[in-house]
Design a protein around this motif. Structure first.
Motif, PDB file in Angstrom:
ATOM      1  N   UNK A 148      21.936  -0.878 -16.476  1.00 45.10           N
ATOM      2  CA  UNK A 148      22.911  -1.078 -15.271  1.00 45.10           C
ATOM      3  C   UNK A 148      23.874  -0.136 -15.070  1.00 45.10           C
ATOM      4  N   UNK A 149      23.982   0.823 -13.921  1.00 54.31           N
ATOM      5  CA  UNK A 149      24.836   1.704 -13.720  1.00 54.31           C
ATOM      6  C   UNK A 149      26.243   0.881 -13.633  1.00 54.31           C
ATOM      7  N   UNK A 150      27.402   1.172 -14.371  1.00 56.17           N
ATOM      8  CA  UNK A 150      28.542   0.539 -14.419  1.00 56.17           C
ATOM      9  C   UNK A 150      29.276   0.774 -13.070  1.00 56.17           C
ATOM     10  N   UNK A 151      29.166   1.929 -12.448  1.00 61.95           N
ATOM     11  CA  UNK A 151      29.752   2.156 -11.287  1.00 61.95           C
ATOM     12  C   UNK A 151      29.007   1.741  -9.807  1.00 61.95           C
ATOM     13  N   UNK A 152      27.706   2.139 -10.032  1.00 63.87           N
ATOM     14  CA  UNK A 152      27.108   1.743  -8.698  1.00 63.87           C
ATOM     15  C   UNK A 152      26.345   0.348  -8.734  1.00 63.87           C
ATOM     16  N   UNK A 153      26.075  -0.184  -9.925  1.00 69.12           N
ATOM     17  CA  UNK A 153      25.328  -1.600 -10.106  1.00 69.12           C
ATOM     18  C   UNK A 153      23.919  -1.248  -9.978  1.00 69.12           C
ATOM     19  N   UNK A 154      23.391  -0.026  -9.842  1.00 68.25           N
ATOM     20  CA  UNK A 154      21.800   0.313  -9.801  1.00 68.25           C
ATOM     21  C   UNK A 154      21.168  -0.110 -10.903  1.00 68.25           C
ATOM     22  N   UNK A 155      20.164  -0.775 -10.762  1.00 70.49           N
ATOM     23  CA  UNK A 155      19.432  -0.959 -12.028  1.00 70.49           C
ATOM     24  C   UNK A 155      18.178   0.147 -12.275  1.00 70.49           C
ATOM     25  N   UNK A 156      17.765   0.340 -13.326  1.00 66.55           N
ATOM     26  CA  UNK A 156      16.933   1.315 -13.706  1.00 66.55           C
ATOM     27  C   UNK A 156      15.988   0.544 -14.800  1.00 66.55           C
TER      28      UNK A 156
END
Length: 204
Positions: A148-156
């Motif tokens: 999880x991107x810590x800034x955007x919250x985007x999942x990969x």
């Protein structure tokens, strides 16, 4: 239900298939990635009351982390411990994303042949135990790598970090019906589909 018996009581789930079985309180379930980089979706239901089911929300709430590993418990929707993680060689698993399905393939892989995915495999293998498809919740995705991107919250969804022979081991804290798959989604498994092995041992 697709399971191949292996030596030393190790069972094989062929690629892109699943199985279901009973696990008695106190028994140990070991889920093994025999070739590396292969996800296994795991579900658990109370064998005496199928309305009690493994819960991502309860588990992550009580653990206060999404990085579940040795020493953590997997809780039910009634806040009771269903499984304890007692040994984990990988330390990277997912409890956020739903089992892949026909709809998953249509959404993420429109240029690939549609597959029924883990959801379809779980629905088929759990049906003899009285579990209807609508009862299937978010699975504990053994070996799945979802940063999880810590800034955007985007999942990969990245390839698993599990290597050949790595395992995660659970102790049952109640009598359970278990659903288990060798995942069918491209991104989850590094673009290839491999078997999953598992073993059930007595009280420990």
């Amino acid at each position: 239900m697709t399971v191949c018996k292996m030596p030393d009581q190790v069972n094989e789930i062929p690629p892109r298939s699943g199985t279901a079985f009973r696990l008695t309180e106190g028994q140990i379930l070991t889920v093994i990635d025999p070739q590396g980089m292969q996800v296994a979706d795991l579900l658990a239901f109370n064998a005496q009351d199928l309305d009690e089911v493994i819960s991502s929300g309860r588990t992550l709430d009580y653990a206060e982390t999404i990085r579940l590993t040795t020493g953590h418990a997997l809780y039910s929707n009634r806040s009771r411990v269903m499984l304890e993680i007692i040994d984990d060689m990988v330390g990277v698993h997912d409890f956020l994303l739903t089992p892949c399905s026909v709809d998953t393939f249509l959404h993420f892989y429109p240029d690939e042949p549609v597959h029924r995915g883990c959801f379809g495999n779980l629905a088929e293998t759990l049906e003899p135990y009285g579990v209807a498809a609508d009862r299937i919740p978010v699975a504990f995705n053994c070996f799945m790598n979802v940063p999880i991107d810590s800034e955007t919250g985007k999942l990969s969804v990245l390839p698993p970090v599990s290597k050949a022979g790595d395992h995660i081991r659970f102790r049952a804290r109640m009598d359970l019906v278990i659903g288990l798959t060798a995942c069918s989604a491209f991104a989850s498994n590094g673009g290839s589909f491999k078997p999953i092995h598992y073993r059930v041992d007595g009280d420990s």
